[in-house]
Write an enzyme that holds these catalytic residues in place. Structure first.
Site, mmCIF file in Angstrom:
data_model
loop_
_atom_site.group_PDB
_atom_site.id
_atom_site.type_symbol
_atom_site.label_atom_id
_atom_site.label_comp_id
_atom_site.label_asym_id
_atom_site.label_seq_id
_atom_site.Cartn_x
_atom_site.Cartn_y
_atom_site.Cartn_z
ATOM 1 N N LYS A 105 0.857 -1.185 0.000
ATOM 2 C CA LYS A 105 0.000 0.000 0.000
ATOM 3 C C LYS A 105 0.889 1.229 0.000
ATOM 4 O O LYS A 105 2.016 1.193 0.515
ATOM 5 C CB LYS A 105 -0.865 -0.005 1.264
ATOM 6 C CG LYS A 105 -2.081 0.875 1.212
ATOM 7 C CD LYS A 105 -3.321 0.102 0.796
ATOM 8 C CE LYS A 105 -4.561 0.939 0.913
ATOM 9 N NZ LYS A 105 -5.769 0.186 0.708
ATOM 10 N N GLY B 14 -19.786 7.363 7.007
ATOM 11 C CA GLY B 14 -19.035 7.788 5.826
ATOM 12 C C GLY B 14 -19.829 7.407 4.597
ATOM 13 O O GLY B 14 -20.097 6.224 4.383
ATOM 14 N N VAL B 15 -20.243 8.428 3.822
ATOM 15 C CA VAL B 15 -20.986 8.084 2.591
ATOM 16 C C VAL B 15 -20.215 8.618 1.384
ATOM 17 O O VAL B 15 -20.710 9.427 0.608
ATOM 18 C CB VAL B 15 -22.457 8.571 2.585
ATOM 19 C CG1 VAL B 15 -23.385 7.472 3.012
ATOM 20 C CG2 VAL B 15 -22.687 9.809 3.447
ATOM 21 N N GLY B 16 -18.961 8.133 1.272
ATOM 22 C CA GLY B 16 -18.105 8.504 0.153
ATOM 23 C C GLY B 16 -18.330 7.582 -1.032
ATOM 24 O O GLY B 16 -19.437 7.069 -1.255
ATOM 25 N N ASN B 17 -17.247 7.358 -1.780
ATOM 26 C CA ASN B 17 -17.365 6.611 -3.044
ATOM 27 C C ASN B 17 -17.974 5.223 -2.875
ATOM 28 O O ASN B 17 -18.873 4.835 -3.614
ATOM 29 C CB ASN B 17 -15.971 6.460 -3.669
ATOM 30 C CG ASN B 17 -15.479 7.783 -4.206
ATOM 31 O OD1 ASN B 17 -16.236 8.542 -4.800
ATOM 32 N ND2 ASN B 17 -14.215 8.080 -3.981
ATOM 33 N N VAL B 18 -17.468 4.458 -1.911
ATOM 34 C CA VAL B 18 -17.976 3.094 -1.743
ATOM 35 C C VAL B 18 -19.367 3.127 -1.122
ATOM 36 O O VAL B 18 -20.312 2.506 -1.623
ATOM 37 C CB VAL B 18 -17.029 2.249 -0.853
ATOM 38 C CG1 VAL B 18 -17.631 0.864 -0.605
ATOM 39 C CG2 VAL B 18 -15.662 2.115 -1.488
ATOM 40 N N ALA B 19 -19.499 3.863 -0.023
ATOM 41 C CA ALA B 19 -20.752 3.785 0.739
ATOM 42 C C ALA B 19 -21.941 4.363 -0.026
ATOM 43 O O ALA B 19 -23.075 3.905 0.160
ATOM 44 C CB ALA B 19 -20.593 4.481 2.079
ATOM 45 N N TYR B 20 -21.711 5.349 -0.886
ATOM 46 C CA TYR B 20 -22.840 5.867 -1.682
ATOM 47 C C TYR B 20 -23.429 4.724 -2.521
ATOM 48 O O TYR B 20 -24.646 4.534 -2.577
ATOM 49 C CB TYR B 20 -22.381 7.025 -2.580
ATOM 50 C CG TYR B 20 -23.506 7.543 -3.439
ATOM 51 C CD1 TYR B 20 -24.437 8.455 -2.923
ATOM 52 C CD2 TYR B 20 -23.683 7.089 -4.739
ATOM 53 C CE1 TYR B 20 -25.511 8.897 -3.698
ATOM 54 C CE2 TYR B 20 -24.744 7.521 -5.519
ATOM 55 C CZ TYR B 20 -25.653 8.431 -4.992
ATOM 56 O OH TYR B 20 -26.713 8.849 -5.755
#
Ligand SMILES: NC(=O)C1=CN([C@@H]2O[C@H](COP(=O)(O)OP(=O)(O)OC[C@H]3O[C@@H](n4cnc5c(N)ncnc54)[C@H](O)[C@@H]3O)[C@@H](O)[C@H]2O)C=CC1
Ligand SMILES: CC(C)CC(=O)C(=O)O
Length: 365
Positions: A80, A180-186
């Site tokens: 990473k 968290g409602v970013g890229n994945v969670a949206y």
């Protein structure tokens, strides 16, 4: 921080510091283990409070990738990168191209992709300097943004965990608290909303919250209130270590299933939620959809094939739960065993092969 001591403790192979004065690049590439193949893991761009915090994050995330790739059945090791900087202000073309040259210098030992704070456009810039990058634009025949696929995998894994906790894998009517409602969670919320789950969401980014409220009829709460809301499932989808001494006593959920990496602050927190009877879907098993998707690029990307593999996250979670029940251990330990056993098997068979090769060569000389 005593870096070599830390590296020795978890048997890390390599830590690379990358500095480029002109572009402002300060990056740390951590390669944990390449027994199964080249180390594949994303690049995170984040404003760390100290260099030590950044190094520790890179190391922890790299080790997580070794386990994730092994448990997902990929022939890849774990690595990473973290780039120290503010993704909203500090990005420029030279920075990602300089970083790309560092990756090229590793000659395939490390392959990168997106993570928090980096995008497909950033990967395209890296690709100007190296082929050892995935998640680049579909225009290059690649897989693009991994987040929707990660979300699909989390959705599948959440259903498997729900089946264990509630006797059915239907999420209709279940209350899911999403942090968290970013890229994945949206994208996760989209699947959950379509199935009829009720959503409670939070984010430090108010625009992200507003979007989830408008698009999925979600209820919004303040960031610190997400742990104590009445819900069936807690879905950590922001950063790591949110399952800890402070949050565990507040949790009402019967299931923890989310996208974030390194959800348990420490192993003792995995033991604690196990004792409380919470069904925990281990982070690196449930969130492997993105890496499964980008790894498919190495064979010539085929989205149908990749999605089929990602669907298998359901049975991977079932398998982990089964091992945990059989051996009376927490699910995070069961997942670690699965990954470690595969790595050990491959390490043994490969070293035998190499030893034989070495013998033949030494006899010739
Ligand atoms: N993008 C992917 O394909 C994969 C992501 N992951 C992990 O999933 C998690 C989410 O990733 P992305 O959606 O790509 O990142 P993202 O940056 O798009 O979303 C994260 C969201 O969490 C919010 N956030 C940060 N701290 C918070 C806090 N204390 N409380 C509430 N919200 C907070 C941010 O404002 C942001 O909207 C990360 O831990 C990432 O490492 C894991 C596997 C693959
Ligand atoms: C975002 C993925 C493509 C790889 C990764 O770094 C992860 O799964 O955490």
């Amino acid at each position: 921080m005593e870096i070599f001591k830390y590296m020795e403790r978890y048997d890390y192979e390599q830590l690379v510091f990358c500095q480029d004065k002109q572009s402002g690049l300060k990056a740390i590439i951590a390669i944990h283990d390449t027994t199964l193949g080249p180390a594949l893991g994303g690049t995170r761009m984040w404003t760390y409070n100290s260099e030590e915090e950044a190094i520790e994050d890179a190391l922890r995330l790299a080790r997580g990738m070794t386990y994730k790739n092994a448990a997902a059945g990929l022939n890849l090791g774990g690595g990473k990168t973290v780039i120290i900087g503010d993704p909203r202000k500090d990005k420029n073309e030279e920075l990602f191209r300089a970083f790309g040259r560092y990756i090229q210098g590793l000659n395939g030992r490390y392959i990168t992709a997106e993570d928090v704070g980096t995008t497909v456009a950033d990967m395209d810039l890296i690709h100007e300097e190296t082929d050892y990058v995935t998640g680049i634009s579909p225009a290059f025949g690649s897989s693009g943004n991994p987040s929707p696929v990660t979300a699909y995998g989390v959705y599948r894994g959440m259903k498997a965990a729900a089946k264990e906790a509630f006797g059915t894998d239907s999420l209709e009517g279940k209350v899911v608290a999403v942090q968290g409602v970013g890229n994945v969670a949206y994208n996760l919320c989209k699947h959950l909303h379509e199935e009829g789950a009720q959503l409670i969401v939070t984010d430090i980014n108010k625009d992200a919250v507003r979007r989830a409220v408008e698009d999925f009829d979600a209820k919004a709460v303040e960031p610190n209130d997400i742990y104590s809301v009445e819900c069936d499932i807690y879905a950590p989808c922001a950063l790591g270590a949110t399952i800890n001494d402070v949050t565990i006593p507040q949790l009402k959920a019967s299931v923890i299933a989310g996208a974030a990496n390194n959800q348990l602050k420490d192993t003792q927190h995995g033991d604690l939620i196990h004792e409380m009877g919470i069904v925990y879907a281990p982070d690196y098993v449930i969130n492997a959809g993105g890496v499964i998707n980008v790894a498919d690029e190495l064979y010539g990307y085929n989205s149908e094939r990749a999605l089929k593999k990602v669907e298998g996250i359901y049975s991977n979670i079932e398998r982990v739960i089964e091992i945990a029940k059989r051996d009376n251990i927490p699910t995070y330990v069961a997942a670690d065993r699965l990954a470690e056993e595969r790595i050990a098997r491959m390490r043994n068979s490969r070293s035998q092969f190499l030893q034989n090769g070495h013998h033949i060569l030494s006899r010739k000389s």
